[in-house]
Write a protein that holds these residues in place. Structure first.
Motif, PDB file in Angstrom:
ATOM      1  N   UNK A 198       0.730  -1.092   0.052  1.00  0.00           N
ATOM      2  CA  UNK A 198       0.079   0.085   0.068  1.00  0.00           C
ATOM      3  C   UNK A 198       0.968   1.231  -0.039  1.00  0.00           C
ATOM      4  N   UNK A 199       0.240   2.487   0.046  1.00  0.00           N
ATOM      5  CA  UNK A 199       0.813   3.669  -0.138  1.00  0.00           C
ATOM      6  C   UNK A 199       1.258   4.071   1.393  1.00  0.00           C
ATOM      7  N   UNK A 200       2.532   4.278   1.777  1.00  0.00           N
ATOM      8  CA  UNK A 200       2.872   4.348   3.070  1.00  0.00           C
ATOM      9  C   UNK A 200       2.959   5.864   3.399  1.00  0.00           C
ATOM     10  N   UNK A 241      -0.649  17.407   9.863  1.00  0.00           N
ATOM     11  CA  UNK A 241       0.152  17.131   8.694  1.00  0.00           C
ATOM     12  C   UNK A 241       0.328  15.772   8.137  1.00  0.00           C
ATOM     13  N   UNK A 242      -0.018  15.891   7.057  1.00  0.00           N
ATOM     14  CA  UNK A 242       0.509  14.370   6.215  1.00  0.00           C
ATOM     15  C   UNK A 242       1.769  14.540   5.578  1.00  0.00           C
ATOM     16  N   UNK A 243       2.772  13.746   5.932  1.00  0.00           N
ATOM     17  CA  UNK A 243       4.017  13.782   5.250  1.00  0.00           C
ATOM     18  C   UNK A 243       3.923  12.702   4.068  1.00  0.00           C
ATOM     19  N   UNK A 244       4.293  12.916   3.062  1.00  0.00           N
ATOM     20  CA  UNK A 244       4.210  12.168   1.754  1.00  0.00           C
ATOM     21  C   UNK A 244       5.729  11.404   1.775  1.00  0.00           C
ATOM     22  N   UNK A 245       5.709  10.217   1.853  1.00  0.00           N
ATOM     23  CA  UNK A 245       7.192   9.556   1.538  1.00  0.00           C
ATOM     24  C   UNK A 245       7.107   9.429  -0.079  1.00  0.00           C
ATOM     25  N   UNK A 273       0.557  15.345  -1.786  1.00  0.00           N
ATOM     26  CA  UNK A 273      -0.041  15.824  -2.981  1.00  0.00           C
ATOM     27  C   UNK A 273      -1.698  15.961  -2.904  1.00  0.00           C
ATOM     28  N   UNK A 274      -2.130  16.156  -3.883  1.00  0.00           N
ATOM     29  CA  UNK A 274      -3.742  16.173  -3.777  1.00  0.00           C
ATOM     30  C   UNK A 274      -4.302  14.723  -3.587  1.00  0.00           C
ATOM     31  N   UNK A 275      -3.476  13.862  -4.193  1.00  0.00           N
ATOM     32  CA  UNK A 275      -3.953  12.477  -4.206  1.00  0.00           C
ATOM     33  C   UNK A 275      -4.042  11.841  -2.843  1.00  0.00           C
ATOM     34  N   UNK A 276      -2.974  12.273  -2.176  1.00  0.00           N
ATOM     35  CA  UNK A 276      -2.947  11.490  -0.786  1.00  0.00           C
ATOM     36  C   UNK A 276      -3.800  12.449   0.306  1.00  0.00           C
ATOM     37  N   UNK A 277      -3.655  13.729   0.049  1.00  0.00           N
ATOM     38  CA  UNK A 277      -4.575  14.516   0.606  1.00  0.00           C
ATOM     39  C   UNK A 277      -6.091  14.298   0.752  1.00  0.00           C
ATOM     40  N   UNK A 278      -6.389  13.738  -0.504  1.00  0.00           N
ATOM     41  CA  UNK A 278      -7.812  13.252  -0.641  1.00  0.00           C
ATOM     42  C   UNK A 278      -8.261  12.470   0.427  1.00  0.00           C
ATOM     43  N   UNK A 279      -7.248  11.714   1.037  1.00  0.00           N
ATOM     44  CA  UNK A 279      -7.709  10.783   2.143  1.00  0.00           C
ATOM     45  C   UNK A 279      -7.850  11.411   3.444  1.00  0.00           C
ATOM     46  N   UNK A 304       3.802  19.959  -6.090  1.00  0.00           N
ATOM     47  CA  UNK A 304       3.878  18.745  -5.397  1.00  0.00           C
ATOM     48  C   UNK A 304       4.364  17.612  -6.290  1.00  0.00           C
ATOM     49  N   UNK A 305       3.815  17.613  -7.510  1.00  0.00           N
ATOM     50  CA  UNK A 305       4.357  16.425  -8.624  1.00  0.00           C
ATOM     51  C   UNK A 305       6.005  16.752  -8.800  1.00  0.00           C
ATOM     52  N   UNK A 306       6.237  17.926  -9.128  1.00  0.00           N
ATOM     53  CA  UNK A 306       7.583  18.502  -9.500  1.00  0.00           C
ATOM     54  C   UNK A 306       8.553  17.869  -8.424  1.00  0.00           C
TER      55      UNK A 306
END
Length: 435
Positions: free
Chosen positions: A226-228, A244-248, A260-266, A418-420
């Motif tokens: 899954x997405x950690x 805060x959500x930290x994206x690995x 990213x918006x994709x993870x923040x959507x959760x 965020x994608x860059x």
């Protein structure tokens, strides 16, 4: 605590003076006697600098080696050995209580247990020590999570090699693997170390032989696909005040905030999980740093939770993105004298108030022999590059990495996409910083 006059300091001590510190310049923020008096357990220059710019009284509790630096820089200090809890453990709690300290804040993993023991005395709440054990012992932590209805993977303790062999075979039997099928990996982790320390992914039975005897006992876990991601949540009066959500990008290598918006959507689902975690572990105040996995169907699995600042300079990344000092935020929510109004006014709005995206990359040498640090053009010439803390190699032969290993330093980036940022951090893995 009494501050030593400069005239009474030796030249050896004065050599540690940092002329940029507020305590040296005389520009330290005035302390409000009506607010809490805080003990910082452990050593963090950034936490000390944050305390000097905050309106709470503070004192640093750290090993003896910090004494000269604290004396030279007018930092209130008590020496203490955090190696292990022993018969003298009550002494530091009584000493801080006599000093008038209200609460102790852990700055790194090994001081979490100490903070629980000390705060059980300072706050007259004996349960706090037991709670701190749950934050330190990963097996107890997982069991408490299960009791609260939180999803976790399969886990067991290992005391010797044969335990891991049995666990790996049982996990793969449960997954209905046939002879000839590749085994599903498992993870083994130290019971009470931070982050990736002592963390290994085991893909074959032969790899179990590479684990040194001194690393046992260990926690064994099934692999979660899954997405950690990680969360930093400040809690006050049992309620989340900032999440805060930290994206690995790659675990052990890179992270950025906000996500990213994709993870923040959760975010809504993640918030509900953190609220359940707060309730399950009976967390009334402080900073928690849990890690989760989210699967493609939105199911969330709990990884672990820490009760101290995260690694990879996440506090510094949050400050770069949002502008507030995360160390001061922790002092605020730990302080029993903080009011709801003061806490609410301190934090910005999640995501929408961020000024940009802040990320960092942990550098590991990719060669066995190195002679110098050479920053790649693809890194330092990128418009998102801001700074790094890498230093020249002390020796030419690069030590073998044990388990996930320890990075040689961080490189910091900041930008508006965020994608860059994600793609930039991923691309750093193919670059040589040490040649």
């Amino acid at each position: 605590m009494a501050i030593t006059p400069e005239s009474k300091m030796s030249q050896e001590v004065l050599a540690w003076r940092d002329p940029s510190m507020d305590s040296v310049l005389g520009t330290e923020t005035p302390k409000d006697p009506n607010k809490g008096y805080i003990a910082l357990l452990g050593w963090s220059i950034n936490a000390i600098k944050a305390a000097q710019k905050f309106d709470r009284r503070y004192i640093v509790v750290a090993p003896d080696w910090a004494a000269d630096f604290c004396t030279a820089n007018n930092i209130p200090f008590i020496p203490w050995d955090f190696v292990r809890l022993n018969d003298r453990s009550m002494e530091i709690a009584e000493k801080l209580k006599a000093e008038g300290v209200d609460v102790a804040i852990p700055l790194f993993e090994e001081t979490v247990e100490w903070s629980g023991a000390i705060n059980s005395v300072l706050l007259n709440n004996p349960r706090m020590y037991g709670q701190s054990i749950l934050f330190r012992d990963k097996a107890l932590m997982k069991r408490r999570a299960q009791l609260g209805g939180i999803r976790v993977g399969i886990f067991e303790e290992a005391h010797e090699k044969d335990d891991i062999i049995r666990f790996m075979k049982r996990v793969n039997q449960t997954l209905l693997k046939l002879d000839g099928d590749p085994d599903d990996p498992i993870h083994v982790k130290a019971f009470d170390k931070a982050g990736c320390l002592g963390h290994r992914m085991i893909r074959t039975l032969e790899e179990i032989d590479t684990i040194p005897d001194e690393e046992y006992p260990l926690l064994m876990e099934s692999h979660l696909s899954g997405w950690e991601f990680a969360v930093e949540a400040w809690i006050h009066d049992g309620k989340i005040k900032f999440l805060n959500i930290s994206e690995y990008v790659t675990l052990g290598y890179s992270v950025f905030v906000p996500a990213t918006k994709e993870l923040e959507s959760w975010r809504e689902a993640i918030t509900k999980q953190i609220e359940l975690l707060v309730k399950t572990f009976d967390i009334q105040f402080g900073l928690i740093h849990p890690e989760y996995f989210v699967t493609s169907d939105g199911t969330m699995y709990f990884g672990e939770v820490a009760y101290r600042p995260p690694g990879f300079k996440a506090f510094e990344l949050i400050e770069r993105a949002y502008g507030f000092n995360a160390y001061q935020a922790s002092m605020l929510v730990f302080d029993p004298k903080s009011t709801k109004e003061e806490v609410d006014a301190f934090f910005p709005r999640e995501v929408v108030d961020a000024k940009g995206y802040a990320g960092c990359f942990g550098v590991y040498p990719r060669r066995r022999v190195v002679s110098k640090l050479e920053m790649p053009k693809e890194c330092i010439e990128h418009p998102y590059f801001e700074s790094h803390e890498l230093v020249a190699p002390a020796e030419e032969t690069v030590p073998d990495r044990s388990a996930f290993g320890t990075h040689w330093g961080l490189v910091f980036f900041f930008g508006d996409d965020p994608i860059k940022m994600r793609d930039l951090l991923k691309s750093q893995e193919e670059l040589d910083f040490y040649v």
